[in-house]
Design a protein around this motif. Structure first.
Motif, PDB file in Angstrom:
ATOM      1  N   PRO A 120      -4.443  -6.217  15.676  1.00 41.23           N
ATOM      2  CA  PRO A 120      -3.963  -4.859  15.365  1.00 41.23           C
ATOM      3  C   PRO A 120      -4.065  -4.492  13.894  1.00 41.23           C
ATOM      4  CG  PRO A 120      -2.416  -6.015  16.812  1.00 41.23           C
ATOM      5  CD  PRO A 120      -3.389  -7.028  16.315  1.00 41.23           C
ATOM      6  N   TYR A 121      -4.131  -5.498  13.023  1.00 39.65           N
ATOM      7  CA  TYR A 121      -4.167  -5.237  11.591  1.00 39.65           C
ATOM      8  C   TYR A 121      -5.551  -5.433  10.977  1.00 39.65           C
ATOM      9  CZ  TYR A 121       0.741  -6.092  12.676  1.00 39.65           C
ATOM     10  OH  TYR A 121       1.973  -6.063  13.240  1.00 39.65           O
ATOM     11  N   TRP A 122      -6.359  -6.279  11.592  1.00 37.23           N
ATOM     12  CA  TRP A 122      -7.690  -6.574  11.038  1.00 37.23           C
ATOM     13  C   TRP A 122      -8.647  -6.913  12.186  1.00 37.23           C
ATOM     14  CZ3 TRP A 122      -9.643 -11.899   9.467  1.00 37.23           C
ATOM     15  CH2 TRP A 122     -10.929 -11.802   8.939  1.00 37.23           C
ATOM     16  N   ASP A 123      -9.683  -6.102  12.351  1.00 38.10           N
ATOM     17  CA  ASP A 123     -10.642  -6.314  13.428  1.00 38.10           C
ATOM     18  C   ASP A 123     -11.676  -7.345  12.982  1.00 38.10           C
ATOM     19  OD1 ASP A 123     -12.136  -6.197  15.682  1.00 38.10           O
ATOM     20  OD2 ASP A 123     -12.917  -4.178  15.372  1.00 38.10           O
ATOM     21  N   TRP A 124     -11.359  -8.624  13.185  1.00 35.54           N
ATOM     22  CA  TRP A 124     -12.258  -9.706  12.790  1.00 35.54           C
ATOM     23  C   TRP A 124     -13.416  -9.882  13.764  1.00 35.54           C
ATOM     24  CZ3 TRP A 124     -12.283 -12.926  16.891  1.00 35.54           C
ATOM     25  CH2 TRP A 124     -11.136 -12.980  17.674  1.00 35.54           C
TER      26      TRP A 124
END
Length: 371
Positions: free
Chosen positions: A111-115
């Motif tokens: 939800p915070y960083w689309d790795w």
């Protein structure tokens, strides 16, 4: 003050103790004459006591000692954690646990960083010297140079991998290698009864579905094991089947029976999947015109087919712009022989030339650099 008026601190440290005492006696005498020190000896002692006892405060000493203790404890804890980490990595359960923790952490980070953008990318940093040469770059002159100069597929024995790459694959020229699969276990063991039992008994092959399945009887099961059971039980005279082992576990089971073809240079990266090609016809019967195409190449540049049992007649059909200027190649593969086909220019199809024929195929890719 004393150091500025007299010797430098580095020169003073090199003097013997008697000379140092004489030096400070002279300095104190100068201060006394200048009336910078009290006349009374007791007063002078009281003034100089603070200087003589000058050093780090007790609070600093205690803090430094406490800090040293904390540093020792931190180093000890780090060593213990490092030892535990090594033990976890060395054990299978420990490595599985760490892998699970890492995956759980990555899921929480989504939800915070689309790795996933980096995970699905082939290259994190673009190589400015990389030149991607796709199907659109194929020119009519390339077709003419291949078809006119080489009317047949050449056969080589104990070929150098560098020669294969430079003189054949990068020139879109197919090549037959007569010793490409001579020492493979698959050549000795891959028969209809063996493969029937393998796909019936091996758990990894039973539990996984295959890709690009096709058989001549249009079976509803789409299962190699079920079709081979029918062949073994009903003894069908004419049949054909091909499938792609795209599941990693299933493909690894088949890879245990063969090695990487020696004629492929290290720059060629083989796909994880592989095909099994099987067909049969009547003994001494009339050859049928029906060929079976090998499809689902995933955009790879190379396909190789190794003959394990019987004989296949293989046709290489020119693709796209080359179809108007080139005719097809036809060759026969005997057990132990392999054909390497550049897929940028050619399509592959085959049919049995003996009562039972079994082949193994796989694809590969490499970086196309400008010529």
């Amino acid at each position: 003050m004393v150091v500025r008026r007299g010797r430098s601190s580095s020169g003073l440290r090199s003097l013997p103790l008697s000379r140092k005492l004489s030096y400070f006696d002279g300095e104190f005498e100068k201060l006394y004459r200048s009336r910078l020190l009290p006349a009374s000896a007791s007063d002078r002692s009281r003034v100089l006591e603070a200087l003589l006892r000058c050093g780090p405060p007790a609070s600093r000493i205690r803090a430094a000692a406490a800090g040293g203790g904390r540093g020792t404890r931190v180093a000890f804890a780090a060593g213990v954690l490092l030892l535990l980490g090594c033990l976890l990595l060395c054990s299978r359960r420990g490595s599985s646990f760490l892998s699970y923790c890492g995956r759980a952490l990555l899921i929480q980070l989504l939800p915070y960083w689309d790795w996933t953008l980096y995970s699905n990318s082939d290259c994190l940093i673009r190589n400015p010297y990389y030149f991607e040469k796709g199907l659109d770059s194929l020119q009519l002159t390339d077709c003419i140079s291949v078809c006119q100069k080489h009317p047949t597929v050449e056969s080589l024995h104990k070929v150098d991998p560098k020669v294969v790459l430079q003189n054949y694959l990068r020139q879109n020229l197919p090549l037959k290698i007569t010793d490409g699969a001579e020492k493979w276990v698959a050549q000795r063991e891959f028969t209809v009864p063996f493969l029937t039992q393998l796909y019936s008994d091996h758990p990894a092959l039973q539990d996984t579905k295959v890709c690009s399945y096709w058989d001549s009887h249009h079976s509803l099961e789409n299962s190699p094991g079920a079709f081979l059971e029918k062949v073994h039980r009903k003894r069908l005279v004419r049949w054909a089947i091909q499938w792609k082992n795209c599941n990693k576990t299933a493909a690894k089971v088949i890879r245990a029976f063969y090695q990487r073809p020696y004629f492929l240079p290290p720059v060629v990266e083989l796909a994880e999947s592989n095909w099994l090609l099987m067909a049969s016809r009547e003994e001494n019967g009339v050859m049928e015109d029906t060929f079976v195409k090998v499809r689902d190449h995933d955009g790879d540049l190379l396909m190789w087919i190794a003959q394990l049992q019987g004989t296949f007649e293989v046709q290489l059909l020119p693709k796209d712009i080359c179809a108007s200027k080139c005719t097809h190649y036809t060759l026969q593969l005997s057990p132990g022989e392999t054909v390497a086909v550049p897929l940028q220019m050619w399509e592959v199809q085959y049919r049995p030339f003996s009562s039972v024929a079994i082949g193994l195929a796989a694809t590969g890719n490499w970086l196309q650099d400008p010529r």
